[in-house]
Design a protein around this motif. Sequence first.
Motif, mmCIF file in Angstrom:
data_model
loop_
_atom_site.group_PDB
_atom_site.id
_atom_site.type_symbol
_atom_site.label_atom_id
_atom_site.label_comp_id
_atom_site.label_asym_id
_atom_site.label_seq_id
_atom_site.Cartn_x
_atom_site.Cartn_y
_atom_site.Cartn_z
ATOM 1 N N ARG A 1 0.971 -1.121 -0.062
ATOM 2 C CA ARG A 1 -0.035 -0.025 0.107
ATOM 3 C C ARG A 1 1.031 1.374 0.161
ATOM 4 O O ARG A 1 0.525 2.349 -0.834
ATOM 5 C CB ARG A 1 -1.037 0.123 1.318
ATOM 6 C CG ARG A 1 -2.075 1.204 1.327
ATOM 7 C CD ARG A 1 -2.627 1.033 2.675
ATOM 8 N NE ARG A 1 -3.707 2.454 2.647
ATOM 9 C CZ ARG A 1 -5.003 2.329 2.312
ATOM 10 N NH1 ARG A 1 -5.238 1.185 1.805
ATOM 11 N NH2 ARG A 1 -5.556 3.085 2.425
ATOM 12 N N ALA B 1 -4.809 -4.872 0.567
ATOM 13 C CA ALA B 1 -4.078 -3.567 0.763
ATOM 14 C C ALA B 1 -5.229 -2.559 0.556
ATOM 15 O O ALA B 1 -5.233 -1.433 0.934
ATOM 16 C CB ALA B 1 -3.091 -3.245 -0.436
ATOM 17 N N VAL C 1 -6.883 -0.668 -2.019
ATOM 18 C CA VAL C 1 -6.506 0.526 -2.664
ATOM 19 C C VAL C 1 -7.625 1.107 -3.558
ATOM 20 O O VAL C 1 -8.868 0.422 -3.631
ATOM 21 C CB VAL C 1 -5.302 0.280 -3.869
ATOM 22 C CG1 VAL C 1 -4.005 -0.309 -3.143
ATOM 23 C CG2 VAL C 1 -5.953 -0.856 -5.072
ATOM 24 N N VAL D 1 -2.176 0.860 6.753
ATOM 25 C CA VAL D 1 -3.265 0.105 6.057
ATOM 26 C C VAL D 1 -4.435 0.349 6.996
ATOM 27 O O VAL D 1 -4.454 0.188 8.135
ATOM 28 C CB VAL D 1 -2.878 -1.567 5.977
ATOM 29 C CG1 VAL D 1 -4.085 -1.979 5.742
ATOM 30 C CG2 VAL D 1 -1.746 -1.537 5.096
#
Length: 260
Positions: A89, A135, A137, A242
């Motif tokens: 990340r 992650a 995103v 995160v």
Amino acid sequence: MTAHTLVRESLLDAAAILLPVRCAGCGRPDRTLCDECEEALRPAAHVQLVDGIRVWSALRYDGVARRVLLAYKDGGRTDAARALARALRCAIAAAQRDAEPGNGDAALLPVLIPSTRAAWRRRGYHPTRAVLARAHVLVPPLWGALRLSRQTADQAELTAGERAANRAGSFVASPRLSGRDCLIVDDIVTSGATIAEAARAIRAAGGRVSAAAAIARTPLRNPGQAQGALSGRTGNAACFPVSHRGDAHYGGPKGASDPP
């Protein structure tokens, strides 16, 4: 010790009794990652040029990071995915920030390096895909946007020249990438041969390669002769923790990037 930390430590102690584990970084009992190894995996964004592409990574592939990645990829330690997701990340966030124009509205499309059939059979899963899904995103990856046109050998024992020959012409990109600004995502950057081949395939499909991101990078033995020359380091300022709820910077709703 805060109440939150106390509760977390108590839950970890209870889990260690029910499901005994050892630290994936040092082997210390009762933790997926001990505090020292967790600290050693604190990500710091780093950029280097590979075949003209800015490649961002968050960890050096040595010491604790190397042991944890090997345990995760080849030792069945999928419980280490959380810490690796934090590193990936960080690299993706740094690449995104670096690519943003002044108005900050250009999000890059993550494009994952595919796994070989042999690696999939050996592990039963795609390690980088699992980390990328965790992650969270902002832009969901376009899963399957890159595929292998032929099976390639394991790169681990190959020289830089052999890696380039092994990967050359091995990827085909989806036409759905046409006109898109792409971010290549991999686990470890070594010679850069995989990144270069992925970029070739994406451009052949009409896509644009804006950058690449990886969990870790292999330290260069001879930076002056390597494909990718070091061009800078941002430090911790480019990294963000995160968010397990998916609501941090460069995050999205939980599950938005989970594979089908």
